[in-house]
Write an enzyme that holds these catalytic residues in place. Sequence first.
Site, mmCIF file in Angstrom:
data_model
loop_
_atom_site.group_PDB
_atom_site.id
_atom_site.type_symbol
_atom_site.label_atom_id
_atom_site.label_comp_id
_atom_site.label_asym_id
_atom_site.label_seq_id
_atom_site.Cartn_x
_atom_site.Cartn_y
_atom_site.Cartn_z
ATOM 1 N N GLU A 3 0.709 -1.200 -0.078
ATOM 2 C CA GLU A 3 0.053 -0.085 -0.010
ATOM 3 C C GLU A 3 0.774 1.305 -0.026
ATOM 4 O O GLU A 3 0.264 2.255 -0.657
ATOM 5 C CB GLU A 3 -1.053 -0.122 1.176
ATOM 6 C CG GLU A 3 -2.163 -1.143 0.999
ATOM 7 C CD GLU A 3 -2.923 -0.668 -0.086
ATOM 8 O OE1 GLU A 3 -3.146 0.499 -0.614
ATOM 9 O OE2 GLU A 3 -3.484 -1.724 -0.681
ATOM 10 N N TYR B 128 -6.934 6.282 4.511
ATOM 11 C CA TYR B 128 -6.923 5.193 3.432
ATOM 12 C C TYR B 128 -6.097 3.982 3.514
ATOM 13 O O TYR B 128 -6.535 2.762 3.460
ATOM 14 C CB TYR B 128 -6.366 5.954 2.009
ATOM 15 C CG TYR B 128 -6.327 4.657 0.880
ATOM 16 C CD1 TYR B 128 -7.366 4.168 0.375
ATOM 17 C CD2 TYR B 128 -5.115 4.220 0.749
ATOM 18 C CE1 TYR B 128 -7.101 2.837 -0.194
ATOM 19 C CE2 TYR B 128 -4.815 3.401 -0.063
ATOM 20 C CZ TYR B 128 -6.006 2.380 -0.537
ATOM 21 O OH TYR B 128 -5.594 1.233 -1.414
ATOM 22 N N ASP C 180 -10.155 4.953 -2.087
ATOM 23 C CA ASP C 180 -9.069 5.529 -2.999
ATOM 24 C C ASP C 180 -9.421 6.284 -4.095
ATOM 25 O O ASP C 180 -10.674 6.470 -4.140
ATOM 26 C CB ASP C 180 -8.014 4.459 -3.349
ATOM 27 C CG ASP C 180 -8.152 3.617 -4.468
ATOM 28 O OD1 ASP C 180 -9.495 3.479 -4.573
ATOM 29 O OD2 ASP C 180 -7.289 3.319 -5.273
ATOM 30 N N CYS D 269 -13.148 1.491 -15.149
ATOM 31 C CA CYS D 269 -13.725 2.697 -15.012
ATOM 32 C C CYS D 269 -12.379 3.569 -14.851
ATOM 33 O O CYS D 269 -12.194 4.459 -13.755
ATOM 34 C CB CYS D 269 -14.620 2.582 -13.799
ATOM 35 S SG CYS D 269 -15.649 4.263 -13.733
ATOM 36 N N CYS E 269 -16.774 1.657 -20.779
ATOM 37 C CA CYS E 269 -18.078 1.398 -20.314
ATOM 38 C C CYS E 269 -18.542 0.166 -20.783
ATOM 39 O O CYS E 269 -19.565 -0.507 -20.043
ATOM 40 C CB CYS E 269 -18.675 2.679 -20.762
ATOM 41 S SG CYS E 269 -18.285 4.174 -19.944
ATOM 42 N N CYS F 245 -18.123 -2.850 -18.373
ATOM 43 C CA CYS F 245 -18.159 -2.264 -17.021
ATOM 44 C C CYS F 245 -19.872 -3.339 -16.541
ATOM 45 O O CYS F 245 -20.751 -3.130 -17.131
ATOM 46 C CB CYS F 245 -18.460 -0.825 -16.705
ATOM 47 S SG CYS F 245 -18.628 -0.496 -14.956
ATOM 48 N N CYS G 29 -25.583 2.770 -14.380
ATOM 49 C CA CYS G 29 -24.410 4.066 -14.184
ATOM 50 C C CYS G 29 -25.067 5.279 -14.450
ATOM 51 O O CYS G 29 -25.526 5.446 -15.529
ATOM 52 C CB CYS G 29 -23.206 3.858 -14.963
ATOM 53 S SG CYS G 29 -22.191 5.311 -14.836
#
Length: 304
Positions: A46, A129, A147, A202, A209, A212, A218
């Site tokens: 991370e 985060y 995030d 995305c 799209c 997705c 959406c």
Amino acid sequence: MPTPAAPPPAPVVDPVAPVLAWYDEHARELPWRAPDRTPWGVLVSEVMLQQTPVARVEPAWRAWLERWPTPADLAAAPTSDVLRAWDRLGYPRRALRLQECARVLVERHGGHVPDDEAALLTLPGIGAYTAAAVRAFAFGRRAVVLDTNVRRVLARAVDGVALPAPAQTVAEVARAAALVPADDATAARWAQASMELGALVCTARAPRCPQCPLASSCRWLAAGRPDDAHAHRRRAQPWAGTDRQVRGRVMALLRGAPEPVPAAALSDAWPDTAQRDRCVRSLVADGLVAELDTPDGPAYALPA
């Protein structure tokens, strides 16, 4: 003639189930997601992944964990070795914070990464985060992991806007928290899946799209993919000629030098004396560079 009424917004559909189903099929195999991962390995990943692409992080992460598999190993390492191993991952202060974090883990937590979010937030270099991500990805616990990728997915699918506001808002965090499943295991998978969707599908500049799992619900897609309302506030940061570039050049020179580098030799890193001296002073102030007095004058090296 009356203006035609605007089409109603797409209904808000719970995104969790379709995103989890998509993730089960499309998740990348990354070493910090493997069954044998350790909490320390997740924490290291991370920190490395902050503003650095996965492709650059993965080999560095593998080498790092092979060399320093536990917090105690990193805590005992010479700082110069840590900065050299960080190499070109960028933002080398992250390497210093990671070593400071390892030392605190040894001193206060018996060399183990805690699973409590409040305890994680007390560690050097660990913000909201990262604490949430470690809790979710290392321990499989419920947390609000928000995030850049997750923020973008939720801004489009739920809010119907191209990108979230530049600064995270209280309302945005509350909306994200309301979507997190109640049980630990599903919540942790949702955190990983929504992040993966933002990273692979995305995306900020070229969203895919048609691929997705949220395309049918959406709100941004239903509205015709309107432009980013905050575009004027998102200025691309220049690189060439900036102090950040100069600092990187100086660090690269010192990483490759077996001995302290005389001040005069730093001109090899950058020709502009005033800018170079300013950047060297800032590196010394940040603890990334040590200034040494030698019989021939000042010299510079990575911290011992």
